[in-house]
Scaffold this active site. Structure first.
Site, short mmCIF file in Angstrom:
data_model
loop_
_atom_site.label_atom_id
_atom_site.label_comp_id
_atom_site.label_asym_id
_atom_site.label_seq_id
_atom_site.Cartn_x
_atom_site.Cartn_y
_atom_site.Cartn_z
N SER A 131 0.85 -1.19 0.00
CA SER A 131 0.00 0.00 0.00
C SER A 131 0.88 1.23 0.00
CB SER A 131 -0.90 0.03 1.23
OG SER A 131 -1.57 1.27 1.34
N TYR A 147 -1.36 -0.37 10.45
CA TYR A 147 -1.37 -0.85 9.07
C TYR A 147 -0.20 -0.25 8.29
CZ TYR A 147 -3.20 -1.77 4.35
OH TYR A 147 -3.37 -2.19 3.05
#
Length: 223
Positions: A131, A147
């Site tokens: 990501s 995350y």
């Protein structure tokens, strides 16, 4: 000649869409999931389902036996979790930290040495879905703090491993903000377009690109 793919984390979302698109293009697809319902759905799609839990080392260790000498042109590590959107004002619990790191980082680090021989046999590509939130250079907030940390760790793991695996091409890809259970309904990108874009990027990857970090649109992302 039929090309072969292994998709780790194929029960839904991006993983399931990779299964659909690759099968539609004539690939032989091995696809992993944890529960019987997801495995049955993958088999109904035409994939070869493999029961795997990336948070259990003994489960991942079964993959080489299950693949039984297959040459893998494309391996994709897609499995992962988003534990929440809390920023740095909230400390994660040990349990949530461990579960996130196991799925997003440790599973990938355990899968790479196990599966690299199958990918190297085809001089193939091993791609990990990361990501842009794992980009340290691009971080402008602490939203989804844990995350972010897990994806930055995944990026480092893949980038630093490139010289140990000269027989295959490693890469990490940002799929965009995708309308999946993880991305939510407010996301800006349909899963079909995200996967189609990533497939175009994957198709262009050369050994000299090993360890690179790209977006689904082909742009190189800063670490």
């Amino acid at each position: 000649m039929t090309r072969t793919a292994l998709i780790i984390g194929a029960s839904r979302g991006i993983g399931r869409e990779f299964v659909r698109q690759l099968l539609a293009d004539g690939w032989k697809v091995f696809a992993t999931a944890r529960d019987a319902q997801a495995l049955a759905a993958l088999e109904a799609d035409g994939a070869h389902p493999l029961k795997t839990d990336v948070t259990r080392a003994e489960s991942l260790a079964e993959l080489p036996r299950q693949l039984d000498g297959e040459k893998i042109d494309l391996a994709l590590y897609i499995a992962g979790v988003l534990p929440g959107w809390d920023g740095a004002a909230e400390a994660p619990t040990t349990a949530v930290f461990d579960a996130t790191m196991q799925a997003n980082v440790l599973g990938a680090m355990q899968a790479l040495p196990l599966l690299a021989p199958f990918v190297a046999a085809a001089q193939g590509r091993f791609v990990f879905i990361s990501s842009v939130m794992g980009s340290i250079a691009g971080a402008t907030s602490s939203t989804a703090w844990l995350y972010r940390a897990s994806k930055a760790a995944l990026n480092m793991a893949v980038h630093s491993a490139r010289d140990d695996y000269p027989g295959l091409t490693l890469a990490v890809l940002h799929p965009g903000w995708v309308k999946t259970d993880m991305g939510g309904a407010g996301a800006t990108l349909d899963v079909q377009d995200s996967v189609a874009g990533m497939r175009k990027v994957i198709a262009t990857l050369k050994p000299s690109d090993s360890g690179a970090f790209y977006g689904y649109d082909g742009r190189e992302i800063a670490w």
